[in-house]
Design a protein around this motif. Structure first.
Motif, short mmCIF file in Angstrom:
data_model
loop_
_atom_site.label_atom_id
_atom_site.label_comp_id
_atom_site.label_asym_id
_atom_site.label_seq_id
_atom_site.Cartn_x
_atom_site.Cartn_y
_atom_site.Cartn_z
N ARG A 93 0.82 -1.22 0.00
CA ARG A 93 0.00 0.00 0.00
C ARG A 93 0.85 1.26 0.00
NH1 ARG A 93 -2.68 3.81 2.99
NH2 ARG A 93 -1.59 3.36 4.94
N ARG A 99 2.03 3.28 3.39
CA ARG A 99 1.93 2.26 4.45
C ARG A 99 2.73 2.64 5.70
NH1 ARG A 99 5.62 -1.73 0.58
NH2 ARG A 99 7.38 -0.31 0.60
N SER A 100 2.09 2.53 6.86
CA SER A 100 2.80 2.69 8.13
C SER A 100 3.63 1.46 8.44
CB SER A 100 1.81 2.91 9.28
OG SER A 100 1.16 4.14 9.12
N SER A 101 3.23 0.34 7.89
CA SER A 101 3.96 -0.91 8.14
C SER A 101 5.42 -0.80 7.71
CB SER A 101 3.29 -2.06 7.39
OG SER A 101 1.98 -2.23 7.84
N PRO A 153 0.01 -5.68 8.24
CA PRO A 153 -1.07 -4.77 8.62
C PRO A 153 -2.41 -5.50 8.65
CG PRO A 153 -0.54 -4.46 6.31
CD PRO A 153 0.45 -5.47 6.84
N GLU A 154 -3.28 -5.02 9.50
CA GLU A 154 -4.62 -5.62 9.59
C GLU A 154 -5.53 -4.92 8.60
OE1 GLU A 154 -6.33 -6.76 13.44
OE2 GLU A 154 -7.92 -5.34 12.99
N TYR A 155 -6.02 -5.69 7.63
CA TYR A 155 -6.95 -5.18 6.63
C TYR A 155 -8.28 -5.94 6.79
CZ TYR A 155 -3.01 -2.91 4.16
OH TYR A 155 -1.93 -2.13 3.81
N ASN A 156 -9.30 -5.23 7.23
CA ASN A 156 -10.60 -5.87 7.50
C ASN A 156 -10.43 -7.13 8.34
OD1 ASN A 156 -12.05 -3.85 6.11
ND2 ASN A 156 -11.49 -4.80 4.14
N HIS A 157 -9.62 -7.00 9.37
CA HIS A 157 -9.32 -8.06 10.32
C HIS A 157 -8.53 -9.22 9.73
CE1 HIS A 157 -12.76 -6.75 13.27
NE2 HIS A 157 -12.00 -5.74 12.86
N SER A 211 -1.79 -1.94 13.08
CA SER A 211 -3.17 -1.51 12.84
C SER A 211 -3.35 -0.03 13.14
CB SER A 211 -4.15 -2.30 13.72
OG SER A 211 -3.98 -1.95 15.07
N ALA A 212 -4.39 0.53 12.51
CA ALA A 212 -4.79 1.89 12.85
C ALA A 212 -5.55 1.88 14.17
CB ALA A 212 -5.68 2.44 11.74
N GLY A 213 -6.27 0.82 14.41
CA GLY A 213 -7.07 0.69 15.62
C GLY A 213 -6.22 0.34 16.83
N ALA A 273 -0.83 2.89 14.42
CA ALA A 273 0.47 2.91 13.73
C ALA A 273 0.84 4.31 13.23
CB ALA A 273 0.43 1.93 12.56
N GLN A 274 -0.16 5.07 12.81
CA GLN A 274 0.13 6.40 12.26
C GLN A 274 0.73 7.33 13.31
OE1 GLN A 274 -2.45 4.58 11.44
NE2 GLN A 274 -2.47 4.53 9.20
C1 LIG Z 1 -8.31 -2.29 3.12
C2 LIG Z 1 -7.95 -1.84 4.51
C3 LIG Z 1 -8.61 -2.39 5.58
C4 LIG Z 1 -8.27 -2.01 6.89
N1 LIG Z 1 -8.87 -2.64 7.95
C5 LIG Z 1 -8.46 -2.35 9.22
C6 LIG Z 1 -8.96 -3.09 10.33
O1 LIG Z 1 -9.68 -4.04 10.19
N2 LIG Z 1 -8.55 -2.73 11.58
C7 LIG Z 1 -7.66 -1.70 11.80
O2 LIG Z 1 -7.32 -1.42 12.95
N3 LIG Z 1 -7.17 -0.98 10.74
C8 LIG Z 1 -7.52 -1.30 9.47
N4 LIG Z 1 -6.99 -0.62 8.40
C9 LIG Z 1 -5.98 0.40 8.66
C10 LIG Z 1 -4.57 -0.18 8.70
O3 LIG Z 1 -4.45 -1.14 9.70
C11 LIG Z 1 -3.60 0.97 8.90
O4 LIG Z 1 -3.45 1.63 7.68
C12 LIG Z 1 -2.26 0.63 9.52
O5 LIG Z 1 -1.43 1.75 9.40
C13 LIG Z 1 -1.53 -0.54 8.92
O6 LIG Z 1 -1.61 -0.60 7.53
P1 LIG Z 1 -0.64 0.17 6.49
O7 LIG Z 1 0.74 -0.43 6.64
O8 LIG Z 1 -1.23 -0.12 5.15
O9 LIG Z 1 -0.64 1.62 6.86
C14 LIG Z 1 -7.29 -1.01 7.10
C15 LIG Z 1 -6.65 -0.44 6.00
C16 LIG Z 1 -6.95 -0.86 4.71
C17 LIG Z 1 -6.18 -0.29 3.55
#
Ligand SMILES: Cc1cc2nc3c(=O)[nH]c(=O)nc-3n(C[C@H](O)[C@H](O)[C@H](O)COP(=O)(O)O)c2cc1C
Ligand SMILES: [Zn+2]
Lengths: 62, 198
Positions: free
Chosen positions: B25, B28-30, B88-92, B120-122, B154-155
């Protein structure tokens, strides 16, 4: 159980260690002959060379 | 015991523990997490690492499994003693591209250790994605550990421009995670090389 003959490493010729048996689903799709119907995939042996870290896979011999 | 130098407590060959950055992505914060984790592993005397970015792998989307192997990625996995997945967690769940990449190997993983770092963002630090990945790890022949990395919010945890860590508690937590992964990697390397199946 009798000790099996050790596989020779294709990298260095040394003796490999047989440490796992596992089903490989991807292999059975690529090579349908390798399918073991009882497991739903290819039943494979995994051998690792202590010297060069190479792991090789071959059909299980049981 | 010839695979360990018990006097120093170090394996005779350094462990190789690559870190896989599991999302392509943009923004990405990851990536900050993966850089931090790789730096922590690189600082260990008994281990070396390499950062693998799923974005950089040349895996076609037109097929699946070992048919799409990226030779360099597979060679790195073959050389590895353990893996760290930054996920990263995407939709769990986990990013599809990570699963696509992981599925391209099998023998390269057998009886190797894996540690998972959730992002995760959460507020839960990717605990749900980690739990969802465990059965996949098992089927790939990887051996999981009882420590995880968790990076919630993460942000806010890294400076978005410099990538600097803003929450120092992560250093000590990650040290515990890496300690356990190193232990498991040593044990499994000894097992792969010396303990035969009957
Ligand atoms: C498609 C998608 C689904 C996501 N679902 C979740 C989620 O289920 N729980 C959560 O805490 N964050 C969710 N996020 C946010 C990411 O966890 C967040 O962006 C975090 O920084 C890690 O992902 P990144 O490395 O892409 O930034 C989601 C992000 C995307 C793009
Ligand atoms: Zn060899």
């Amino acid at each position: 159980m009798a000790q099996r003959e050790k596989l020779k490493c294709p990298g260095c010729g040394g003796e490999m260690n047989f440490h796992a048996e596992k089903v490989d689903y991807s292999k059975a799709l690529a090579d349908p002959q390798s399918m073991d119907a009882e497991f739903g995939g290819a039943l494979e042996e995994f051998h690792t060379c202590p010297r060069c870290k190479l792991t090789v896979e071959r059909p299980a011999t049981d | 015991m010839d695979a360990m130098d018990s006097s120093a407590g170090l394996p005779e060959k350094p462990l190789f523990i690559p870190v896989i950055l599991g999302t392509p992505r943009k923004g990405r914060s990851s990536e900050h997490v993966a850089n931090f984790v790789a730096a922590q592993v690189a600082a260990r005397p008994e281990a070396g690492t390499e950062l693998i970015d799923v974005r950089a792998l040349s895996l076609p989307a037109s097929d699946e499994g070992e048919a799409i192997k990226d030779p360099a990625f597979s060679a790195t996995m073959m050389r590895a003693d353990a893996l760290i997945l930054v996920v990263p967690e995407y939709n769990h769940g986990y990013p599809g591209m990570l699963k696509h990449a992981l599925d391209s190997n099998l023998k390269e993983y057998i009886h190797k250790a894996v540690g998972i770092v959730g992002v995760s963002a959460g507020p839960w630090g990717g605990t749900r994605v980690i739990e969802n990945l465990l059965p996949v790890m098992r089927e790939l022949g990887l051996v999981t550990i009882f420590w995880d990395g968790n990076f919630p919010h993460a942000q806010k945890t890294f400076d978005k421009d410099t990538g600097a860590l803003l929450e120092p508690a992560h250093v000590r937590r990650l040290e515990k995670f890496v300690n356990e992964l190193v232990w498991m990697a040593k044990v499994l390397r000894y097992g792969r090389e010396n303990v035969a199946i009957e």
